[in-house]
Enzyme design. Sequence first.
Site, mmCIF file in Angstrom:
data_model
loop_
_atom_site.group_PDB
_atom_site.id
_atom_site.type_symbol
_atom_site.label_atom_id
_atom_site.label_comp_id
_atom_site.label_asym_id
_atom_site.label_seq_id
_atom_site.Cartn_x
_atom_site.Cartn_y
_atom_site.Cartn_z
ATOM 1 N N ALA A 16 7.390 -46.174 94.318
ATOM 2 C CA ALA A 16 7.848 -46.134 92.925
ATOM 3 C C ALA A 16 8.189 -44.705 92.525
ATOM 4 O O ALA A 16 9.220 -44.451 91.883
ATOM 5 C CB ALA A 16 6.782 -46.708 92.000
ATOM 6 N N ASP A 17 7.333 -43.760 92.890
ATOM 7 C CA ASP A 17 7.602 -42.352 92.598
ATOM 8 C C ASP A 17 8.861 -41.876 93.311
ATOM 9 O O ASP A 17 9.716 -41.192 92.722
ATOM 10 C CB ASP A 17 6.429 -41.495 93.050
ATOM 11 C CG ASP A 17 5.265 -41.539 92.091
ATOM 12 O OD1 ASP A 17 5.491 -41.464 90.879
ATOM 13 O OD2 ASP A 17 4.117 -41.645 92.559
ATOM 14 N N LEU A 18 8.968 -42.200 94.589
ATOM 15 C CA LEU A 18 10.094 -41.708 95.377
ATOM 16 C C LEU A 18 11.420 -42.270 94.864
ATOM 17 O O LEU A 18 12.413 -41.540 94.742
ATOM 18 C CB LEU A 18 9.892 -42.055 96.848
ATOM 19 C CG LEU A 18 8.672 -41.390 97.501
ATOM 20 C CD1 LEU A 18 8.410 -41.986 98.873
ATOM 21 C CD2 LEU A 18 8.869 -39.887 97.599
ATOM 22 N N GLY B 18 12.364 -40.546 91.662
ATOM 23 C CA GLY B 18 12.957 -39.242 91.934
ATOM 24 C C GLY B 18 14.388 -39.351 92.399
ATOM 25 O O GLY B 18 15.268 -38.579 91.968
#
Length: 407
Positions: A178-180, A183
Amino acid sequence: MSTAETSQGPLAGHIVVDLSRALAGPHAGMMLADLGARVIKVENPGTGDDTRGWGPPFVGPEDDLQSTYFMSCNRNKESISLDLKSEDGQAVLRGLLERADVVIENFRPGVMDRLGFSTAAMHAINPRLVILSITGFGHDGPESQRSGYDQILQGEAGLMSLTGSGPDDPQRVGVPIADLLSGMNGAFGVLAALVERNRTGQGKVVRTSLLASLIGVHAFQGTRTTVAGEVPQAQGNHHPSIAPYGLFNCKDGSVQISVGSEKLWQSFAAAFGLEPAAPGFASNAERVRNRAEVIAAVERAFSEYGAVELLQKLNDAGIPAGKVRSLDEVYAWEQVASQGLVVDVQHPLLGKVSLPGPPLRFFAPGDAAETTLTEHDAPPLLDEDGQSIREWLGLTTAGAAAASGAK
């Protein structure tokens, strides 16, 4: 002077102020740095980015251990530590914003406003500024104030319900996806806003969230729900809409195959002595409905072969196939090296270290020459560039405070 300042790249000459911490925002900043932008990372004094404390593993001298987690998302950046609640910190940040093309932040909604740097205030300082803002659940709506961490969102956005050995075994993806993705989406949005700025002369706000980024990659699983009215569930290492497609056991291990067309099915069946038009096997839709029987038939055929021999036979038959590699095998793989996917950097404490490399390559027209950046900077030590950045801004610690008090 850092490589990020002097090397050419598609974003050479652009300045990014990275106010973010943890992973989503820093990953966006690193992607822009890999494209040649000068990325200045603003960190909390004393502790720095949260990920400087995320470990083990830590490496380096006992009195200054370095987090490998931090190193995964901060290459090609400079670091300055600022207390954004202080007059000095705010003066330095204003100086950075005046010169910046992009600012990245991933605070909860309202935090930047309370610091005195709302989007309106930042655009008053620099109308051309592109502002990337990343949150967990979105910037508005009834749950916008919730803290958004990757695993929480993997569950809330449905990804864990699709991942695991079965419906009763929800599993997180093995990286903070989710973070990647947030980004990546953020960097994509920034580039679009910069292109638009070339036409309008005005910057704008780009917003994304962990929730949006995961729902944005539901792909065919999403339309199964919204169009077909089905509720997909985890089913292990086999594709829900194609068969045979997945991980299959053989005599001494396992291999993966992707039989993604009827032509491939005919070739596969011929190579392994299967009857392609057998009842329940004649079309992909039938094979999906009879997946258990297909898996059993394929694994009976594979039971005669070791993995190495089997992969060669699959390759000879034109069937897409592969093995499951451990990460040490991946980084030792010649194909990975050939794509520039491991880069060496010189770290001030650790010496030469290898990092996973950027996923993009660039070439001159006609593939005449590769123009991808090949020289990279190590992730910075906390405040490693603080003094040089202040000098670039024409500020000293005392001078910044005095300038702030005079406003």
